[in-house]
Design a protein around this motif. Structure first.
Motif, short mmCIF file in Angstrom:
data_model
loop_
_atom_site.label_atom_id
_atom_site.label_comp_id
_atom_site.label_asym_id
_atom_site.label_seq_id
_atom_site.Cartn_x
_atom_site.Cartn_y
_atom_site.Cartn_z
N LEU A 48 0.83 -1.20 0.00
CA LEU A 48 0.00 0.00 0.00
C LEU A 48 0.87 1.25 0.00
O LEU A 48 0.61 2.19 -0.76
CB LEU A 48 -0.95 0.01 1.20
N ALA A 49 1.91 1.25 0.82
CA ALA A 49 2.80 2.42 0.86
C ALA A 49 3.45 2.64 -0.51
O ALA A 49 3.55 3.78 -0.99
CB ALA A 49 3.87 2.23 1.93
N LEU A 50 3.86 1.58 -1.16
CA LEU A 50 4.49 1.68 -2.47
C LEU A 50 3.51 2.21 -3.51
O LEU A 50 3.87 3.01 -4.37
CB LEU A 50 5.05 0.33 -2.90
N SER A 51 2.25 1.79 -3.41
CA SER A 51 1.25 2.26 -4.37
C SER A 51 1.01 3.77 -4.23
O SER A 51 0.69 4.43 -5.21
CB SER A 51 -0.05 1.48 -4.23
N TYR A 52 1.18 4.31 -3.04
CA TYR A 52 1.02 5.74 -2.84
C TYR A 52 2.30 6.52 -3.14
O TYR A 52 2.27 7.54 -3.81
CB TYR A 52 0.60 6.05 -1.39
N LEU A 53 3.41 6.04 -2.62
CA LEU A 53 4.66 6.83 -2.67
C LEU A 53 5.46 6.61 -3.95
O LEU A 53 6.27 7.46 -4.31
CB LEU A 53 5.53 6.50 -1.46
N CYS A 91 -1.36 3.37 7.66
CA CYS A 91 -0.43 3.47 6.54
C CYS A 91 -0.88 4.54 5.55
O CYS A 91 -0.09 5.40 5.14
CB CYS A 91 -0.30 2.12 5.85
N ARG A 92 -2.14 4.49 5.19
CA ARG A 92 -2.69 5.48 4.22
C ARG A 92 -2.53 6.90 4.74
O ARG A 92 -2.10 7.79 4.01
CB ARG A 92 -4.15 5.17 3.96
N ASN A 93 -2.85 7.11 5.99
CA ASN A 93 -2.75 8.45 6.57
C ASN A 93 -1.31 8.95 6.57
O ASN A 93 -1.05 10.12 6.26
CB ASN A 93 -3.34 8.48 7.98
N LEU A 94 -0.37 8.07 6.91
CA LEU A 94 1.04 8.47 6.89
C LEU A 94 1.49 8.75 5.45
O LEU A 94 2.26 9.70 5.22
CB LEU A 94 1.91 7.40 7.53
N CYS A 95 1.04 7.96 4.51
CA CYS A 95 1.38 8.19 3.09
C CYS A 95 0.86 9.55 2.62
O CYS A 95 1.59 10.32 1.99
CB CYS A 95 0.80 7.10 2.20
N LEU A 96 -0.40 9.82 2.92
CA LEU A 96 -0.99 11.09 2.48
C LEU A 96 -0.30 12.28 3.13
O LEU A 96 -0.09 13.31 2.49
CB LEU A 96 -2.50 11.10 2.75
N THR A 97 0.05 12.13 4.39
CA THR A 97 0.78 13.19 5.07
C THR A 97 2.13 13.43 4.39
O THR A 97 2.51 14.57 4.13
CB THR A 97 1.00 12.83 6.56
N ARG A 98 2.83 12.36 4.08
CA ARG A 98 4.13 12.49 3.41
C ARG A 98 3.97 13.10 2.01
O ARG A 98 4.74 13.97 1.62
CB ARG A 98 4.84 11.15 3.31
N LEU A 99 2.97 12.66 1.28
CA LEU A 99 2.75 13.20 -0.07
C LEU A 99 2.40 14.69 -0.03
O LEU A 99 2.87 15.46 -0.86
CB LEU A 99 1.65 12.43 -0.80
N ARG A 100 1.58 15.06 0.94
CA ARG A 100 1.24 16.48 1.06
C ARG A 100 2.48 17.29 1.40
O ARG A 100 2.68 18.39 0.89
CB ARG A 100 0.17 16.68 2.14
N ARG A 101 3.31 16.72 2.25
CA ARG A 101 4.52 17.42 2.66
C ARG A 101 5.51 17.53 1.50
O ARG A 101 6.12 18.57 1.30
CB ARG A 101 5.16 16.68 3.85
N GLU A 102 5.66 16.49 0.75
CA GLU A 102 6.66 16.49 -0.32
C GLU A 102 6.09 16.90 -1.68
O GLU A 102 6.85 17.28 -2.57
CB GLU A 102 7.30 15.11 -0.41
N GLU A 103 4.77 16.77 -1.84
CA GLU A 103 4.09 17.13 -3.09
C GLU A 103 4.87 16.65 -4.32
O GLU A 103 5.34 17.45 -5.13
CB GLU A 103 3.86 18.63 -3.18
#
Length: 191
Positions: A48-53, A91-103
């Protein structure tokens, strides 16, 4: 190979109960329970993390962060819900937080797909390459829906809640994704 993706009930009730018990023990401070939870769920969390990040190293780092978060917040889990659903929501919440931070949004490379733990899926190298190719032919959201159902065993309604999508959307995207994968595996490029 596709039959494993089409199963409707992946996680038997006893597995859910065992995961719930592990979370309860983790809330009580038992490190062995965290190690067992990690061994049983890391592939699903990593997938799941890989699919987001879309980056193997970031996904590995975030997977570790998920289990740190689980250690810190296990007492917040309520046994009325799905333990795997709760873990994947973390996991999803941490991924979204990281994506928002790194855009950032990047394409998934061959090496990153190959970083998905091979022994967890029970496929040989050729079958794995075919499955990876079939998954790569899907849109990001379709891939997440398929992975959530096939790898983690979430029911479609649980996937819908996790992805914040209507259930009919998840069902249609799942079935469309399976058709695309079947076409890919049969060598038919007419999607």
């Amino acid at each position: 190979m596709l039959s494993m993706l089409m199963t409707t009930e992946y996680a038997p009730a006893e597995d859910r109960h065992e995961l719930q018990q592990l979370l309860i023990h983790i809330a009580g401070g038992e490190r062995e329970a965290l190690a067992e939870l990690y061994q049983r769920t890391r592939s699903a969390v990593y997938g799941l993390a890989l699919s987001y990040l879309k980056n193997a190293q970031d996904a590995q780092d975030l997977t570790q962060d998920v289990y740190v978060q689980v250690w810190d917040c296990a007492a917040q889990y309520r046994p009325t819900g799905s333990p795997m659903g709760w873990l994947l929501a973390v996991c999803r919440n941490l991924c979204l937080t990281r994506l928002r931070r790194e855009e950032r949004h990047a394409a998934l490379s061959e090496e990153e797909w190959d970083a998905i733990p091979a022994r967890e899926c029970g496929l040989d190298a050729d079958e794995r390459a075919l499955l990876q190719g079939a998954l790569a032919s899907l849109a990001d959201e379709e891939r997440r829906i398929v992975l959530l159902h096939a790898v983690t065993g979430l029911k479609h309604r649980e996937s819908a809640a996790l992805l914040e999508l209507p259930l009919p959307t998840v069902l249609s995207k799942y079935h469309r994704a399976l058709k695309k994968m079947r076409s890919f595996l049969e060598g038919d490029d007419a999607r």
